[in-house]
Motif scaffolding. Structure first.
Motif, PDB file in Angstrom:
ATOM      1  N   VAL A 200       0.851  -1.196   0.000  1.00 33.54           N
ATOM      2  CA  VAL A 200       0.000   0.000   0.000  1.00 33.54           C
ATOM      3  C   VAL A 200       0.886   1.245   0.000  1.00 33.54           C
ATOM      4  N   MET A 201       1.931   1.227   0.829  1.00 33.00           N
ATOM      5  CA  MET A 201       2.836   2.372   0.906  1.00 33.00           C
ATOM      6  C   MET A 201       3.542   2.604  -0.431  1.00 33.00           C
ATOM      7  N   GLU A 202       3.921   1.499  -1.077  1.00 34.76           N
ATOM      8  CA  GLU A 202       4.625   1.621  -2.352  1.00 34.76           C
ATOM      9  C   GLU A 202       3.717   2.238  -3.413  1.00 34.76           C
ATOM     10  N   THR A 203       2.450   1.794  -3.421  1.00 34.15           N
ATOM     11  CA  THR A 203       1.498   2.350  -4.388  1.00 34.15           C
ATOM     12  C   THR A 203       1.296   3.839  -4.124  1.00 34.15           C
ATOM     13  N   LEU A 204       1.194   4.201  -2.835  1.00 36.59           N
ATOM     14  CA  LEU A 204       1.034   5.619  -2.489  1.00 36.59           C
ATOM     15  C   LEU A 204       2.235   6.427  -2.965  1.00 36.59           C
ATOM     16  N   SER A 205       3.417   5.822  -2.881  1.00 38.65           N
ATOM     17  CA  SER A 205       4.617   6.568  -3.255  1.00 38.65           C
ATOM     18  C   SER A 205       4.736   6.757  -4.767  1.00 38.65           C
ATOM     19  N   GLN A 206       3.979   5.951  -5.539  1.00 38.70           N
ATOM     20  CA  GLN A 206       4.007   6.114  -7.003  1.00 38.70           C
ATOM     21  C   GLN A 206       2.885   7.013  -7.508  1.00 38.70           C
ATOM     22  N   THR A 207       1.994   7.417  -6.583  1.00 34.30           N
ATOM     23  CA  THR A 207       0.819   8.190  -6.997  1.00 34.30           C
ATOM     24  C   THR A 207       1.211   9.622  -7.376  1.00 34.30           C
ATOM     25  N   PRO A 208       0.703  10.121  -8.519  1.00 36.58           N
ATOM     26  CA  PRO A 208       0.971  11.518  -8.890  1.00 36.58           C
ATOM     27  C   PRO A 208       0.456  12.467  -7.809  1.00 36.58           C
ATOM     28  N   PRO A 209       1.128  13.617  -7.602  1.00 40.10           N
ATOM     29  CA  PRO A 209       0.807  14.495  -6.470  1.00 40.10           C
ATOM     30  C   PRO A 209      -0.636  14.976  -6.408  1.00 40.10           C
ATOM     31  N   GLU A 210      -1.243  15.282  -7.571  1.00 36.90           N
ATOM     32  CA  GLU A 210      -2.625  15.769  -7.556  1.00 36.90           C
ATOM     33  C   GLU A 210      -3.576  14.702  -7.023  1.00 36.90           C
ATOM     34  N   LEU A 211      -3.317  13.444  -7.408  1.00 42.93           N
ATOM     35  CA  LEU A 211      -4.176  12.360  -6.942  1.00 42.93           C
ATOM     36  C   LEU A 211      -3.905  12.057  -5.478  1.00 42.93           C
ATOM     37  N   ALA A 212      -2.639  12.225  -5.063  1.00 41.80           N
ATOM     38  CA  ALA A 212      -2.311  12.010  -3.653  1.00 41.80           C
ATOM     39  C   ALA A 212      -3.096  12.995  -2.791  1.00 41.80           C
ATOM     40  N   ALA A 213      -3.271  14.214  -3.288  1.00 45.28           N
ATOM     41  CA  ALA A 213      -4.058  15.217  -2.565  1.00 45.28           C
ATOM     42  C   ALA A 213      -5.506  14.763  -2.433  1.00 45.28           C
ATOM     43  N   ASP A 214      -6.059  14.178  -3.507  1.00 45.22           N
ATOM     44  CA  ASP A 214      -7.435  13.665  -3.450  1.00 45.22           C
ATOM     45  C   ASP A 214      -7.551  12.532  -2.439  1.00 45.22           C
ATOM     46  N   ILE A 215      -6.571  11.625  -2.459  1.00 42.52           N
ATOM     47  CA  ILE A 215      -6.627  10.462  -1.570  1.00 42.52           C
ATOM     48  C   ILE A 215      -6.538  10.909  -0.109  1.00 42.52           C
ATOM     49  N   TYR A 216      -5.788  11.986   0.125  1.00 39.75           N
ATOM     50  CA  TYR A 216      -5.700  12.506   1.492  1.00 39.75           C
ATOM     51  C   TYR A 216      -7.090  12.875   2.001  1.00 39.75           C
ATOM     52  N   ASN A 217      -7.924  13.398   1.095  1.00 39.64           N
ATOM     53  CA  ASN A 217      -9.282  13.804   1.495  1.00 39.64           C
ATOM     54  C   ASN A 217     -10.264  12.644   1.527  1.00 39.64           C
ATOM     55  N   THR A 218     -10.136  11.688   0.567  1.00 41.63           N
ATOM     56  CA  THR A 218     -11.141  10.624   0.488  1.00 41.63           C
ATOM     57  C   THR A 218     -10.761   9.387   1.295  1.00 41.63           C
ATOM     58  N   GLY A 219      -9.458   9.164   1.515  1.00 46.39           N
ATOM     59  CA  GLY A 219      -9.049   7.984   2.268  1.00 46.39           C
ATOM     60  C   GLY A 219      -8.915   6.753   1.382  1.00 46.39           C
ATOM     61  N   ILE A 220      -8.801   5.613   2.028  1.00 49.29           N
ATOM     62  CA  ILE A 220      -8.589   4.350   1.318  1.00 49.29           C
ATOM     63  C   ILE A 220      -9.824   3.468   1.517  1.00 49.29           C
ATOM     64  N   TYR A 221     -10.237   2.804   0.452  1.00 52.53           N
ATOM     65  CA  TYR A 221     -11.385   1.893   0.557  1.00 52.53           C
ATOM     66  C   TYR A 221     -10.912   0.448   0.533  1.00 52.53           C
ATOM     67  N   LEU A 222     -11.444  -0.363   1.456  1.00 50.42           N
ATOM     68  CA  LEU A 222     -11.094  -1.782   1.489  1.00 50.42           C
ATOM     69  C   LEU A 222     -12.264  -2.610   0.985  1.00 50.42           C
ATOM     70  N   ALA A 223     -11.958  -3.610   0.163  1.00 48.31           N
ATOM     71  CA  ALA A 223     -13.000  -4.534  -0.302  1.00 48.31           C
ATOM     72  C   ALA A 223     -12.433  -5.942  -0.275  1.00 48.31           C
ATOM     73  N   GLY A 224     -13.280  -6.927  -0.565  1.00 49.96           N
ATOM     74  CA  GLY A 224     -12.827  -8.322  -0.576  1.00 49.96           C
ATOM     75  C   GLY A 224     -12.933  -8.952   0.804  1.00 49.96           C
ATOM     76  N   GLY A 225     -12.965 -10.274   0.830  1.00 49.43           N
ATOM     77  CA  GLY A 225     -13.157 -10.996   2.093  1.00 49.43           C
ATOM     78  C   GLY A 225     -12.075 -10.731   3.125  1.00 49.43           C
ATOM     79  N   GLY A 226     -10.839 -10.494   2.662  1.00 50.20           N
ATOM     80  CA  GLY A 226      -9.735 -10.267   3.589  1.00 50.20           C
ATOM     81  C   GLY A 226      -9.888  -9.008   4.416  1.00 50.20           C
ATOM     82  N   SER A 227     -10.687  -8.061   3.905  1.00 51.65           N
ATOM     83  CA  SER A 227     -10.843  -6.798   4.629  1.00 51.65           C
ATOM     84  C   SER A 227     -11.713  -6.962   5.874  1.00 51.65           C
ATOM     85  N   MET A 228     -12.332  -8.145   6.032  1.00 52.77           N
ATOM     86  CA  MET A 228     -13.158  -8.387   7.206  1.00 52.77           C
ATOM     87  C   MET A 228     -12.332  -8.839   8.408  1.00 52.77           C
TER      88      MET A 228
END
Length: 336
Positions: free
Chosen positions: A262-290
Motif C-alpha cells: 500500500v505504501m509503495e502504491t502511495l509513493s508512485q501516486t501523482p501528487p494531484e491524486l495524492a491530494a485527493d486520496i488525502y481527502n477521500t481515504g482508502i477503501y477496502l473490499a474483498g473478504g480479507g478486509s473483514m
C-alpha cells in the motif's frame, strides 16, 4: 435469446449475478473422481469434502492467485455454476450469454485468454473483462469517471489488488500474492510450530474467521476458540485453546507485506491524486478486509482514513453487475 450474467471468478469464492441478484455464491472448488475423470461435486458440496477424501476422489481449486491454473476443471466449474442458476434451469437449452468477468490487475495476456476461452466454451457469445479494483470501486459506489483520485485495496483469496483510480482508468496499481490463502497457511504453520498441532485448511479457515485479527489490541475481542487437530508428537487427536492475540502474531508478517505494498502504491501516486486520496481515504473490499482491526492497522500505517465497503465479499461482483447493466457507459474500462 441472450442472457446477461456477471461473474466474479475468485480464488476462494465464485459469485454470479443474474437479473441484478446474486444467484450463485459458492466456494471455487471442484471434486473429481480419479478413476473416471468425472466431476462429482462443485462449490459447497466439494468444499465439505476438502481434506476428507480417499484416493479415488481429488478436490481441486482450479484458480490459483486469481488466475486459472487448471483449465479443464475451471471450465467445468463455470459451466456447472451457470447451469445451476435458477432462472436458466427452466430453459430447455442454454441460451447465448453476454458476460462480464473480472480479472486481477496484474494478469498476463495468456492468463487473460484462458479466462476468455473458458467463458466462450460455456456458450459466452460476448465476453467482456474488467479489472477487479475497477469493479470493486464501482461496487462500493464511487463515481470512477470523475477526475478525482480514489484508492482501492481489494484483499481476496489469492491476491491483494491495490489501485489508484481516476477518470475511469487505473493510474498506478500493485498486485501482491498475499491474501486470504496465505493467511490460512500462516495459521497452519503457527499451530504446527507453537502448539505441535497439525490442522487442515478448513480448520485454519475457521480459526481465521472466528478469532482472526490484525492487531493484538481490539476494542471488542472475540472469545477464545477450541481447535481440534492431530498432535504431532503423540499422533493422537487433541484440542487447544487459541486466542486472537496468537493469530495476530501469526499473521503479522503477511499483513506487513500488504502494508508495504500500500505504501509503495502511495509513493508512485501523482501528487494531484495524492491530494485527493488525502481527502477521500482508502477503501477496502474483498473478504480479507473483514479481518478484525485491519482497517485500524492500515490507517495507522498510512495516516489516512480507511473505510471498509459494506458487504465487502460482494463489492466486486456488484460492480461487475453494474458494468454489465451499463455497458455503453463503462465501455472504456471493459476489455473486449
Amino acid at each position: 435469446m441472450t442472457e446477461d450474467i456477471a461473474i466474479d471468478l475468485g480464488t476462494a469464492n465464485t459469485l454470479i449475478i443474474h437479473n441484478d441478484k446474486v444467484v450463485i455464491d459458492s466456494p471455487s472448488i471442484v471434486a473429481r473422481d480419479r478413476v473416471t475423470g468425472k466431476i462429482i461435486a462443485v462449490g459447497k458440496e466439494a468444499s465439505m469434502m476438502q481434506g476428507k477424501t480417499h484416493e479415488n476422489i481429488k478436490t481441486i481449486r482450479p484458480l490459483k492467485d486469481g488466475v486459472i491454473a487448471d483449465f479443464d476443471a475451471s471450465e467445468k466449474m463455470i459451466s456447472m455454476f451457470i447451469k445451476s442458476i435458477p432462472a436458466l434451469k427452466k430453459k430447455m437449452f442454454t441460451p447465448a450469454l453476454r458476460m462480464v468477468v473480472c480479472i486481477p490487475s496484474g494478469i498476463t495476456e495468456v492468463e487473460m485468454r484462458a479466462v476468455k476461452e473458458s467463458c466462450e466454451r460455456v456458450n459466452g457469445k460476448e465476453v467482456y473483462l474488467i479489472h477487479e479494483p475497477m469493479a470493486a470501486a464501482i461496487g462500493i459506489g464511487i463515481d470512477i469517471m470523475q477526475p478525482k483520485g480514489n484508492m482501492i485495496v481489494d484483499i481476496g483469496g489469492g491476491t491483494t489488488e491495490i489501485a489508484v483510480i481516476a477518470l475511469g482508468g487505473i493510474v498506478c496499481d500493485k498486485s501482491v500474492k498475499i491474501a486470504g490463502d496465505v493467511f490460512t497457511n500462516d495459521i497452519i504453520y503457527y499451530m504446527r510450530t507453537q502448539h505441535n498441532l497439525f490442522v487442515g485448511e478448513t480448520t485454519a479457515e475457521k480459526i481465521k474467521i472466528q478469532v482472526g485479527s490484525a492487531t493484538d489490541q481490539l476494542e471488542t475481542p472475540p472469545d477464545d476458540m477450541s481447535v481440534q487437530g492431530r498432535d504431532l508428537l503423540t499422533g493422537k487427536p487433541k484440542q487447544v485453546e487459541v486466542s486472537f492475540r496468537e493469530i495476530a502474531k501469526a499473521l503479522d508478517k503477511s499483513i506487513q507485506r500488504i502494508e508495504d505494498a500500500v505504501m509503495e502504491t502511495l509513493s508512485q501516486t501523482p501528487p494531484e491524486l495524492a491530494a485527493d486520496i488525502y481527502n477521500t481515504g482508502i477503501y477496502l473490499a474483498g473478504g480479507g478486509s473483514m479481518l478484525r482491526g485491519l482497517d485500524k492497522r492500515i490507517s495507522l500505517k498510512t495516516d489516512l482514513p480507511v473505510y471498509i465497503a459494506e458487504d465487502p465479499l460482494k463489492a466486486v461482483v456488484r460492480g461487475t453487475g453494474m458494468a454489465l447493466k451499463n455497458i455503453p457507459k463503462f465501455r472504456s474500462i471493459l476489455i473486449k
